[in-house]
Scaffold this motif. Structure first.
Motif, short mmCIF file in Angstrom:
data_model
loop_
_atom_site.label_atom_id
_atom_site.label_comp_id
_atom_site.label_asym_id
_atom_site.label_seq_id
_atom_site.Cartn_x
_atom_site.Cartn_y
_atom_site.Cartn_z
N LYS A 225 43.74 2.53 31.24
CA LYS A 225 43.54 3.24 29.99
C LYS A 225 44.78 3.53 29.24
O LYS A 225 45.03 3.37 28.20
N ALA A 226 45.82 3.88 29.95
CA ALA A 226 47.20 4.19 29.65
C ALA A 226 47.70 2.74 28.83
O ALA A 226 48.22 2.97 27.79
N LYS A 227 47.48 1.65 29.45
CA LYS A 227 47.92 0.44 29.04
C LYS A 227 47.14 0.10 27.62
O LYS A 227 47.78 -0.27 26.73
N GLN A 228 45.85 0.42 27.42
CA GLN A 228 45.11 0.08 26.10
C GLN A 228 45.81 1.04 25.18
O GLN A 228 46.02 0.97 24.14
N LEU A 229 46.06 2.25 25.47
CA LEU A 229 46.76 3.47 24.59
C LEU A 229 47.95 2.82 24.04
O LEU A 229 48.53 3.02 22.76
N ALA A 230 48.91 2.31 25.18
CA ALA A 230 50.22 1.95 24.78
C ALA A 230 50.22 0.58 24.02
O ALA A 230 51.04 0.62 23.14
N TYR A 231 49.48 -0.32 24.17
CA TYR A 231 49.56 -1.60 23.59
C TYR A 231 48.46 -2.22 22.61
O TYR A 231 48.40 -3.05 22.04
N GLY A 232 47.38 -1.29 22.68
CA GLY A 232 46.23 -1.36 21.87
C GLY A 232 45.21 -2.52 22.73
O GLY A 232 45.66 -3.01 23.95
N GLU A 233 44.26 -2.73 22.16
CA GLU A 233 43.22 -3.66 22.73
C GLU A 233 43.63 -5.07 22.59
O GLU A 233 44.36 -5.45 21.63
N ARG A 234 43.81 -5.65 23.73
CA ARG A 234 44.03 -7.34 23.67
C ARG A 234 42.99 -8.01 23.10
O ARG A 234 41.95 -8.22 23.09
N LYS A 235 43.68 -8.67 21.94
CA LYS A 235 42.65 -9.74 21.28
C LYS A 235 42.53 -11.03 21.91
O LYS A 235 43.73 -11.47 22.40
N ARG A 236 41.55 -11.92 21.80
CA ARG A 236 41.62 -13.24 22.24
C ARG A 236 41.74 -14.29 21.11
O ARG A 236 41.17 -14.19 20.14
N VAL A 237 42.71 -15.25 21.63
CA VAL A 237 42.98 -16.36 20.65
C VAL A 237 43.11 -17.47 21.12
O VAL A 237 43.09 -17.61 22.40
N GLN A 238 42.73 -18.50 20.38
CA GLN A 238 42.66 -20.18 21.18
C GLN A 238 44.10 -20.26 21.63
O GLN A 238 44.96 -20.03 21.30
N HIS A 239 43.68 -20.80 22.76
CA HIS A 239 45.10 -21.00 23.48
C HIS A 239 45.59 -22.55 23.06
O HIS A 239 44.79 -23.39 22.74
N TYR A 240 46.88 -22.70 22.94
CA TYR A 240 47.61 -23.79 22.43
C TYR A 240 47.47 -24.75 23.25
O TYR A 240 48.13 -24.38 24.43
N ASP A 241 46.96 -25.93 22.98
CA ASP A 241 47.20 -27.13 24.01
C ASP A 241 47.76 -28.25 23.14
O ASP A 241 47.29 -28.74 22.17
N PRO A 242 49.06 -28.83 23.64
CA PRO A 242 49.61 -29.96 22.93
C PRO A 242 49.17 -31.21 22.69
O PRO A 242 49.20 -31.85 21.78
N LYS A 243 47.80 -31.41 23.56
CA LYS A 243 47.22 -32.61 23.21
C LYS A 243 45.97 -32.44 22.46
O LYS A 243 45.07 -33.10 22.18
N GLY A 244 45.73 -31.07 21.82
CA GLY A 244 44.56 -30.92 21.01
C GLY A 244 43.17 -30.68 21.63
O GLY A 244 42.34 -30.62 20.91
N ARG A 245 43.19 -30.42 22.96
CA ARG A 245 42.00 -30.28 23.62
C ARG A 245 41.64 -28.67 23.26
O ARG A 245 42.25 -27.97 23.37
#
Length: 126
Positions: free
Chosen positions: A79-99
């Motif tokens: 809870k303290a981490k959420q308060l300090a940093y906010g909710e973590r969002k999910r983004v597409q992981h970068y893959d150099p091969k484009g997969r």
């Protein structure tokens, strides 16, 4: 003179600095405040120094304290981490091969950096 807990008891910078000094996030004080107030409103105990009592309450519930419960401490830390940093969002992981890859949790500032990188790549044709 001993008094019951003040109804307007709030977290101060001193409480946050205490948490930092112990190696915890400063928001740990904010997270424990509700439990602290409920505990002392229920049992109507009296103390002279409520600031010191609050610090002691957090310490006693920490891994170094006598009331330590690992699952509860971990939940409060999250809870303290959420308060300090906010909710973590999910983004597409970068893959150099484009997969396509699974999404990974990232901090908002990292997400902005990824968006800027994507725009830069599009503008340069990379």
């Amino acid at each position: 003179m001993k008094t019951t807990i003040p109804l307007d008891f709030k977290v101060t910078e001193d409480h946050r600095n205490y948490c930092v000094g112990k190696g915890w996030l400063p928001s740990m004080a904010d997270v424990w405040l509700t439990d602290f107030i409920e505990c002392f409103l229920d049992n109507k105990r009296k103390h002279e120094n409520w600031d010191m009592t609050f610090k002691r309450y957090i310490r006693q519930n920490s891994p170094e304290g006598s009331f330590y419960k690992p699952e509860y401490w971990e939940r409060m830390t999250q809870k303290a981490k959420q308060l300090a940093y906010g909710e973590r969002k999910r983004v597409q992981h970068y893959d150099p091969k484009g997969r396509e890859d699974k999404t990974l949790p990232t901090r908002p500032d990292f997400q902005k950096a990824l968006e800027n990188l994507k725009r830069l790549r599009q503008s340069t044709g990379v």
